[in-house]
Design a protein around this motif. Structure first.
Motif, PDB file in Angstrom:
ATOM      1  N   ASN A  27       0.855  -1.197   0.000  1.00  0.00           N
ATOM      2  CA  ASN A  27       0.000   0.000   0.000  1.00  0.00           C
ATOM      3  C   ASN A  27       0.888   1.243   0.000  1.00  0.00           C
ATOM      4  OD1 ASN A  27      -2.730  -1.516   0.845  1.00  0.00           O
ATOM      5  ND2 ASN A  27      -1.085  -2.204   2.184  1.00  0.00           N
ATOM      6  N   PRO A  28       1.534   1.544  -1.113  1.00  0.00           N
ATOM      7  CA  PRO A  28       2.523   2.633  -1.116  1.00  0.00           C
ATOM      8  C   PRO A  28       1.941   4.025  -0.926  1.00  0.00           C
ATOM      9  CG  PRO A  28       2.203   1.788  -3.329  1.00  0.00           C
ATOM     10  CD  PRO A  28       1.445   0.877  -2.423  1.00  0.00           C
ATOM     11  N   ILE A  29       0.661   4.228  -1.202  1.00  0.00           N
ATOM     12  CA  ILE A  29       0.082   5.566  -1.060  1.00  0.00           C
ATOM     13  C   ILE A  29      -0.765   5.659   0.206  1.00  0.00           C
ATOM     14  CG2 ILE A  29       0.131   6.039  -3.525  1.00  0.00           C
ATOM     15  CD1 ILE A  29      -2.748   5.280  -3.732  1.00  0.00           C
ATOM     16  N   SER A  30      -0.532   4.791   1.150  1.00  0.00           N
ATOM     17  CA  SER A  30      -1.278   4.805   2.410  1.00  0.00           C
ATOM     18  C   SER A  30      -0.417   5.385   3.517  1.00  0.00           C
ATOM     19  CB  SER A  30      -1.727   3.386   2.779  1.00  0.00           C
ATOM     20  OG  SER A  30      -2.553   2.838   1.767  1.00  0.00           O
ATOM     21  N   GLN A  31      -1.019   5.558   4.684  1.00  0.00           N
ATOM     22  CA  GLN A  31      -0.336   6.097   5.846  1.00  0.00           C
ATOM     23  C   GLN A  31      -0.638   5.231   7.062  1.00  0.00           C
ATOM     24  OE1 GLN A  31      -1.422  10.219   6.350  1.00  0.00           O
ATOM     25  NE2 GLN A  31      -0.238  10.892   4.585  1.00  0.00           N
ATOM     26  N   MET A  32       0.227   5.340   8.057  1.00  0.00           N
ATOM     27  CA  MET A  32       0.019   4.585   9.286  1.00  0.00           C
ATOM     28  C   MET A  32       0.714   5.286  10.439  1.00  0.00           C
ATOM     29  SD  MET A  32       2.468   1.180   9.330  1.00  0.00           S
ATOM     30  CE  MET A  32       2.050   0.597  10.949  1.00  0.00           C
ATOM     31  N   GLY A  33       0.267   4.954  11.661  1.00  0.00           N
ATOM     32  CA  GLY A  33       0.875   5.438  12.893  1.00  0.00           C
ATOM     33  C   GLY A  33       0.932   4.302  13.899  1.00  0.00           C
ATOM     34  N   ILE A  34       1.741   4.447  14.936  1.00  0.00           N
ATOM     35  CA  ILE A  34       1.958   3.385  15.919  1.00  0.00           C
ATOM     36  C   ILE A  34       1.709   3.940  17.308  1.00  0.00           C
ATOM     37  CG2 ILE A  34       3.578   1.672  16.813  1.00  0.00           C
ATOM     38  CD1 ILE A  34       5.053   1.786  14.192  1.00  0.00           C
ATOM     39  N   VAL A  35       0.957   3.190  18.109  1.00  0.00           N
ATOM     40  CA  VAL A  35       0.610   3.553  19.483  1.00  0.00           C
ATOM     41  C   VAL A  35       0.937   2.362  20.381  1.00  0.00           C
ATOM     42  CG1 VAL A  35      -1.282   4.163  21.054  1.00  0.00           C
ATOM     43  CG2 VAL A  35      -1.173   5.183  18.771  1.00  0.00           C
ATOM     44  N   GLY A  36       1.392   2.629  21.596  1.00  0.00           N
ATOM     45  CA  GLY A  36       1.695   1.590  22.567  1.00  0.00           C
ATOM     46  C   GLY A  36       0.793   1.689  23.787  1.00  0.00           C
ATOM     47  N   MET A  37       0.588   0.571  24.467  1.00  0.00           N
ATOM     48  CA  MET A  37      -0.221   0.518  25.693  1.00  0.00           C
ATOM     49  C   MET A  37       0.665   0.032  26.839  1.00  0.00           C
ATOM     50  SD  MET A  37      -3.850  -1.172  24.396  1.00  0.00           S
ATOM     51  CE  MET A  37      -3.050  -2.705  23.866  1.00  0.00           C
ATOM     52  N   ARG A  38       0.832   0.879  27.862  1.00  0.00           N
ATOM     53  CA  ARG A  38       1.630   0.536  29.029  1.00  0.00           C
ATOM     54  C   ARG A  38       1.287   1.475  30.180  1.00  0.00           C
ATOM     55  NH1 ARG A  38       7.505   0.744  27.926  1.00  0.00           N
ATOM     56  NH2 ARG A  38       7.759   1.346  30.097  1.00  0.00           N
ATOM     57  N   ASP A  39       1.437   0.981  31.399  1.00  0.00           N
ATOM     58  CA  ASP A  39       1.205   1.775  32.621  1.00  0.00           C
ATOM     59  C   ASP A  39      -0.199   2.372  32.662  1.00  0.00           C
ATOM     60  OD1 ASP A  39       3.758   1.258  33.593  1.00  0.00           O
ATOM     61  OD2 ASP A  39       4.625   2.964  32.515  1.00  0.00           O
ATOM     62  N   GLY A  40      -1.174   1.704  32.055  1.00  0.00           N
ATOM     63  CA  GLY A  40      -2.542   2.180  32.093  1.00  0.00           C
ATOM     64  C   GLY A  40      -2.844   3.331  31.186  1.00  0.00           C
ATOM     65  N   ILE A  41      -1.914   3.732  30.316  1.00  0.00           N
ATOM     66  CA  ILE A  41      -2.122   4.853  29.403  1.00  0.00           C
ATOM     67  C   ILE A  41      -1.706   4.415  27.997  1.00  0.00           C
ATOM     68  CG2 ILE A  41      -1.806   6.630  31.156  1.00  0.00           C
ATOM     69  CD1 ILE A  41       1.046   7.006  30.136  1.00  0.00           C
ATOM     70  N   ALA A  42      -1.971   5.273  27.031  1.00  0.00           N
ATOM     71  CA  ALA A  42      -1.566   5.055  25.644  1.00  0.00           C
ATOM     72  C   ALA A  42      -0.444   6.025  25.308  1.00  0.00           C
ATOM     73  CB  ALA A  42      -2.748   5.258  24.692  1.00  0.00           C
ATOM     74  N   VAL A  43       0.623   5.514  24.757  1.00  0.00           N
ATOM     75  CA  VAL A  43       1.775   6.336  24.391  1.00  0.00           C
ATOM     76  C   VAL A  43       1.927   6.305  22.874  1.00  0.00           C
ATOM     77  CG1 VAL A  43       2.976   6.001  26.568  1.00  0.00           C
ATOM     78  CG2 VAL A  43       3.302   4.342  24.757  1.00  0.00           C
ATOM     79  N   ARG A  44       2.331   7.443  22.326  1.00  0.00           N
ATOM     80  CA  ARG A  44       2.485   7.553  20.877  1.00  0.00           C
ATOM     81  C   ARG A  44       3.920   7.176  20.507  1.00  0.00           C
ATOM     82  NH1 ARG A  44      -0.698   9.957  17.239  1.00  0.00           N
ATOM     83  NH2 ARG A  44      -1.871  10.944  18.911  1.00  0.00           N
ATOM     84  N   VAL A  45       4.054   6.112  19.734  1.00  0.00           N
ATOM     85  CA  VAL A  45       5.369   5.672  19.282  1.00  0.00           C
ATOM     86  C   VAL A  45       5.802   6.445  18.049  1.00  0.00           C
ATOM     87  CG1 VAL A  45       6.706   3.678  18.502  1.00  0.00           C
ATOM     88  CG2 VAL A  45       4.973   3.387  20.270  1.00  0.00           C
ATOM     89  N   SER A  46       4.930   6.579  17.055  1.00  0.00           N
ATOM     90  CA  SER A  46       5.220   7.360  15.855  1.00  0.00           C
ATOM     91  C   SER A  46       3.925   7.971  15.346  1.00  0.00           C
ATOM     92  CB  SER A  46       5.870   6.499  14.764  1.00  0.00           C
ATOM     93  OG  SER A  46       4.995   5.475  14.347  1.00  0.00           O
ATOM     94  N   ASP A  47       4.048   9.146  14.755  1.00  0.00           N
ATOM     95  CA  ASP A  47       2.886   9.856  14.237  1.00  0.00           C
ATOM     96  C   ASP A  47       2.447   9.270  12.897  1.00  0.00           C
ATOM     97  OD1 ASP A  47       2.888  11.573  16.420  1.00  0.00           O
ATOM     98  OD2 ASP A  47       4.321  12.940  15.458  1.00  0.00           O
ATOM     99  N   MET A  48       1.250   9.653  12.504  1.00  0.00           N
ATOM    100  CA  MET A  48       0.698   9.219  11.222  1.00  0.00           C
ATOM    101  C   MET A  48       1.525   9.803  10.073  1.00  0.00           C
ATOM    102  SD  MET A  48      -1.915   7.592   9.669  1.00  0.00           S
ATOM    103  CE  MET A  48      -3.255   7.558  10.859  1.00  0.00           C
TER     104      MET A  48
END
Length: 484
Positions: free
Chosen positions: A132-153
């Motif tokens: 999917n070369p023309i698509s986008q994605m982002g990465i989120v992590g779950m730890r310590d009861g919260i959501a942390v942003r690993v990388s932006d969209m």
């Protein structure tokens, strides 16, 4: 260690001591004909002569199946899927949610769940942007009861892979996961995306609990209203809230939730999400125009180094935006100044193989195998075609169950033998050429084109005068397209 008779018996186990005392004879180790000796000079114990039959799988004299046939059946199983052309969203916006809680420290998946997930996530990012070369994605992590942003969209796979490796080196799994906080963060990242693209969330969930601050059912209702689909890959066991989440956000389809059985199954479930989902909403079904730019590559001299607008790094090479002439270092990307989507023509063409998938190749029986002696693509030699008498001889024997025209079916389970060719040949339904199993897998999973169809020159010969009727039809079709 002294036995009951007061004599010393060295290098023996407790089980052998029991047999030694009961039998009244010394040296109770296995007495083979050749008198096998151990490192200490004593005879080997029975448990030392273990024969691992699973490491010696081969075709025996009675015709039992070989390990190569099992591997071929596994390759072929992945290709036996529905190739019906469906309307899919080739412009995707996906949020990858990784569980980084205490449950990911378990070692049931080697080396640990956390490290294996990071490794497969890196492979997923590469495969996702390859398919999917023309698509986008982002990465989120779950730890310590919260959501942390690993990388932006974004549409840059190098940034996502770099951030994943940094997290793998600097962070350890800890705390409880929060499914609701992760979904709310994903909903905020996908809310502003255009309606002509898909909105997806993929969750890798290793825990059996979720530490949520509120009612997660309200979050699920918000996801349905925003047309966000959720897929979950579990690593421990089936969780009721995950099943409900996938079912409600996918119009009742529960096929987007699965639990991994082992490492290979986990990888297959992970990479299966690289295929775009079928469009269901009215906004996606309606035709819409999207403005894109196809910039040209710019190469400056050594004395004219400039900064790219995407990373502010000095470079000589780059691509110039077709609208505002801003320099970006790699494609596909979104212009940081005017917001125009910048891609190459190859990226757009590579996305269309999901809309028009390559048809599955059929198995070639022995009766039709004489037409080819080697693979049309790689020229690998095929097995020699046995005589009809030998095929009839094996009919109904221990080799397998006889089929039509004396065909021999290997004695495998129905699920494992489905789609496996007895002659090792697989034929394209369009051009009719024969291919081996490796070329079959490569054509359907990598290039998504048939080498035989691409090398067919019959249409070219017809246009050059060898086929006047076909050439006239091609000319009439071209004229109709021009007039319309």
């Amino acid at each position: 260690m002294a036995d009951s008779d007061g004599e010393f018996v060295g290098d023996v186990s407790d089980d052998e001591l029991a047999d030694h005392g009961a039998g009244g004879a010394h040296g109770t180790r296995s007495k083979g004909k050749d008198g096998a000796k151990g490192k200490s000079g004593n005879r080997k114990a029975r448990w030392e002569d273990i024969q691992r039959s699973w490491e010696e799988v081969g075709e025996a004299a009675d015709g039992s199946i070989s390990l190569g046939a099992l591997l071929e059946a596994e390759k072929r199983r992945r290709l036996l899927r529905d190739t019906t052309p469906l309307q899919r969203g080739i412009i995707r916006h996906l949020m990858l949610v990784l569980d980084m809680s205490f449950a990911m420290a378990d070692k049931d998946l080697l080396p640990t769940r956390y490290l294996l997930t990071i490794t497969y996530a890196v492979e997923f990012v590469r495969e996702y942007f390859e398919q999917n070369p023309i698509s986008q994605m982002g990465i989120v992590g779950m730890r310590d009861g919260i959501a942390v942003r690993v990388s932006d969209m974004s549409g840059n796979p190098a940034e996502h892979i770099e951030r994943l490796r940094v997290w793998a080196e600097e962070q350890e799994p800890q705390g409880n996961p929060s499914l609701q906080n992760a979904l709310e963060m994903c909903r905020g990242a996908l809310f502003h995306t255009p309606t002509h693209g898909t909105r997806e969330v993929l969750i890798i969930y290793g825990a059996l609990l979720s530490s949520d601050p509120g009612d997660i059912h309200d979050t699920i209702t918000s996801l349905i209203a925003d047309h966000i689909r959720v897929s979950v890959v579990g690593l421990s066991a089936q969780v009721a809230i995950c099943k409900e989440l996938c079912s409600r956000t996918n119009d009742g389809d529960e096929g987007n939730y699965a639990v991994a059985l082992h490492e290979q199954h986990f990888r297959e479930l992970f990479l299966a999400v690289t295929t775009p989902p079928v469009t269901r909403t009215a906004e996606q079904n309606n035709a819409s125009l999207l403005m894109m730019g196809f910039p040209s590559r710019v190469l400056a001299s050594k004395d004219h180094v400039s900064l790219c607008a995407c990373h502010n790094r000095p470079s000589r090479e780059g691509y110039s935006c077709t609208r505002c002439r801003t320099k970006v270092c790699r494609l596909p990307a979104e212009c940081p100044v005017c917001g125009l989507t910048l891609i190459l023509s190859t990226h757009l063409a590579r996305s269309y193989h999901h809309l028009f998938p390559l048809r599955g190749w059929v198995e070639v029986p022995w009766a039709e195998a004489a037409r080819s002696t080697s693979c049309f693509s790689c020229q690998a030699a095929f097995p020699a075609v046995p005589s009809k008498a030998s095929r009839l001889k094996g009919k109904g024997s221990s080799i397998g169950v006889g089929g039509e025209d004396g065909q021999v079916v290997p004695p495998l389970l129905p699920d494992a033998t489905k789609g496996v060719s007895e002659s090792g040949r697989y034929a394209c339904q369009v051009c009719g050429n024969h291919f081996c199993i490796d070329c079959d897998v490569y054509a359907h999973e990598i290039i998504h084109n048939c080498p035989g169809c691409q090398s067919d020159t019959r249409a070219l010969n017809a246009s050059m005068g060898e086929g006047p009727d076909v050439a006239a039809a091609i000319a009439n079709g071209s004229a109709m397209e021009i007039d319309s």
